[in-house]
Design an enzyme around this catalytic site. Structure first.
Site, PDB file in Angstrom:
ATOM      1  N   ARG A  19       0.852  -1.196   0.000  1.00 33.93           N
ATOM      2  CA  ARG A  19       0.000   0.000   0.000  1.00 33.93           C
ATOM      3  C   ARG A  19       0.880   1.235   0.000  1.00 33.93           C
ATOM      4  O   ARG A  19       1.190   1.788  -1.053  1.00 33.93           O
ATOM      5  CB  ARG A  19      -0.968  -0.032   1.197  1.00 33.93           C
ATOM      6  N   ASP A  20       1.321   1.643   1.161  1.00 35.96           N
ATOM      7  CA  ASP A  20       2.119   2.858   1.240  1.00 35.96           C
ATOM      8  C   ASP A  20       3.403   2.728   0.438  1.00 35.96           C
ATOM      9  O   ASP A  20       3.878   3.696  -0.166  1.00 35.96           O
ATOM     10  CB  ASP A  20       2.440   3.157   2.703  1.00 35.96           C
ATOM     11  N   HIS A 211       3.225   4.532  12.592  1.00 31.65           N
ATOM     12  CA  HIS A 211       3.586   4.481  11.175  1.00 31.65           C
ATOM     13  C   HIS A 211       4.575   5.599  10.904  1.00 31.65           C
ATOM     14  O   HIS A 211       4.211   6.785  10.900  1.00 31.65           O
ATOM     15  CB  HIS A 211       2.325   4.665  10.318  1.00 31.65           C
ATOM     16  N   HIS A 213       7.905   7.385   8.677  1.00 33.04           N
ATOM     17  CA  HIS A 213       8.703   7.488   7.460  1.00 33.04           C
ATOM     18  C   HIS A 213      10.146   7.845   7.815  1.00 33.04           C
ATOM     19  O   HIS A 213      10.431   8.326   8.913  1.00 33.04           O
ATOM     20  CB  HIS A 213       8.085   8.522   6.513  1.00 33.04           C
ATOM     21  N   CYS A 244       3.975   9.451   0.259  1.00 34.71           N
ATOM     22  CA  CYS A 244       2.588   9.860   0.020  1.00 34.71           C
ATOM     23  C   CYS A 244       2.511  10.789  -1.173  1.00 34.71           C
ATOM     24  O   CYS A 244       3.163  11.844  -1.181  1.00 34.71           O
ATOM     25  CB  CYS A 244       2.028  10.562   1.263  1.00 34.71           C
ATOM     26  N   ASN A 253       9.106   4.793   3.669  1.00 30.99           N
ATOM     27  CA  ASN A 253       8.755   4.292   4.992  1.00 30.99           C
ATOM     28  C   ASN A 253       9.990   3.830   5.750  1.00 30.99           C
ATOM     29  O   ASN A 253      11.053   3.602   5.168  1.00 30.99           O
ATOM     30  CB  ASN A 253       7.803   3.103   4.857  1.00 30.99           C
TER      31      ASN A 253
END
Length: 317
Positions: A19-20, A211, A213, A244, A253
């Site tokens: 996903r990310d 979460h 980065h 993002c 990430n």
């Protein structure tokens, strides 16, 4: 061989590569390839995986086949998987495909919420009770995910109280977890400690996920600080992939390999770690992306007298 030196207090790892991790890539992965990655991660022992998003495919093309991925996975596999959603309708669509884990995301910053979701933070909060209802009707569970919990690309620093107010808003009742996101990777460990500690001590009892980065090089340090402050789980992506598309300046990430090497969960053996490093290399080569994981780089060094090094494994074959 035991892993030894387990970080305490322990925190589980959720891999968010699909996903990310994929949001900013120029290449797309087929449904078949994504399913294979999910199954390999779960087979190796990764506790949970974020498998995609219902973001508009014209804006985030790499997420266009998320529902197809959901449909290909078994119920047992889906029990360990999460899908990013931003509206009650997203929850309905993902549930119809078979999903049971829903990460309902909104931003602490109004400007980022408008850029990311196309509505105000207040509108996203107002819609959350319906999202919770749909998730529970599907026999699933839902997370409250707060993006830009530390800084916003448009407004700068986000007040801690703003995040805390969202975390304690009664309209989020029913969320099993709260995900606190350093979307831009600009937080430092002391900030992370303060916010996670406050949420752990003074918000409704639920699991806390961090979460982070790695834009400013503190992805792993911040994740460990979050775990020490009370986070139950931390997010990472293979090779530090990701960012993002709606947050200028957001880097990759925290790397799954780096987090696992630091946390040393009971399931992680040198053999499982070696396979994760290999999987990461294969995937990043396919995507034409650099590998930003320092642990992956270390594993490929020539230091053979170390059980976590790939060279040591090769020397014993």
């Amino acid at each position: 061989m035991t892993t030894g030196h387990t970080f305490q207090p322990s925190a589980a790892l959720r891999d968010v590569t699909l996903r990310d991790g994929l949001q900013l890539t120029g290449k797309q992965l087929s449904t078949e390839r994504k399913v294979a990655v999910v199954r390999e991660l779960l087979r190796l022992g990764v506790p949970s995986v974020e498998i995609g998003s219902l973001a508009r495919p014209d804006l985030v093309p790499s997420m266009a086949n998320t529902l197809e991925v959901v449909e290909e996975l078994t119920a047992d596999e889906l029990a360990r998987c999460w899908v990013w959603v931003a509206t009650p309708r997203h929850v309905q669509l993902a549930a119809q495909a078979g999903a049971v884990g829903f990460q309902y995301c909104l931003s602490a910053s109004d400007k980022h919420n408008q850029a990311n979701i196309g509505r105000s933070t207040e509108d996203s909060l107002a819609a959350m009770p319906r999202a919770v209802e749909h998730a529970l009707d599907a026999g699933g569970r839902i997370q409250l995910c707060i993006a830009t919990a530390f800084t916003c690309p448009f407004d700068g620093l986000v007040p801690e109280q703003r995040v805390f107010d969202i975390a304690t808003d009664p309209r989020t009742t029913g969320a099993a977890d709260i995900v606190v996101c350093d979307t831009l990777g600009q937080a430092v460990p002391a900030q992370v400690t303060d916010l996670i500690s406050r949420i752990a001590q003074h918000s409704p009892p639920r699991r806390i996920v961090y979460h982070g980065h790695d834009t400013w090089g503190l992805g792993t340090a911040n994740s460990l600080a979050a775990a020490a402050a009370g986070a139950d789980e931390v997010d990472g992506a293979l090779g530090g992939l990701g960012g993002c598309p709606f947050a200028p300046g957001a880097g990759g990430n925290a790397a799954t390999e780096d987090l696992l090497f630091a946390l040393r969960p009971d399931w992680l053996t040198p053999a499982a770690f070696a396979r994760l490093v290999e999987l990461s290399g294969e995937l990043l080569d396919e995507l034409g992306e650099p590998n930003r994981s320092r642990a992956a780089q270390g594993a490929r060094s020539s230091a053979t007298a170390f059980p976590w090094a790939l060279a040591e494994r090769e020397a014993r074959r």
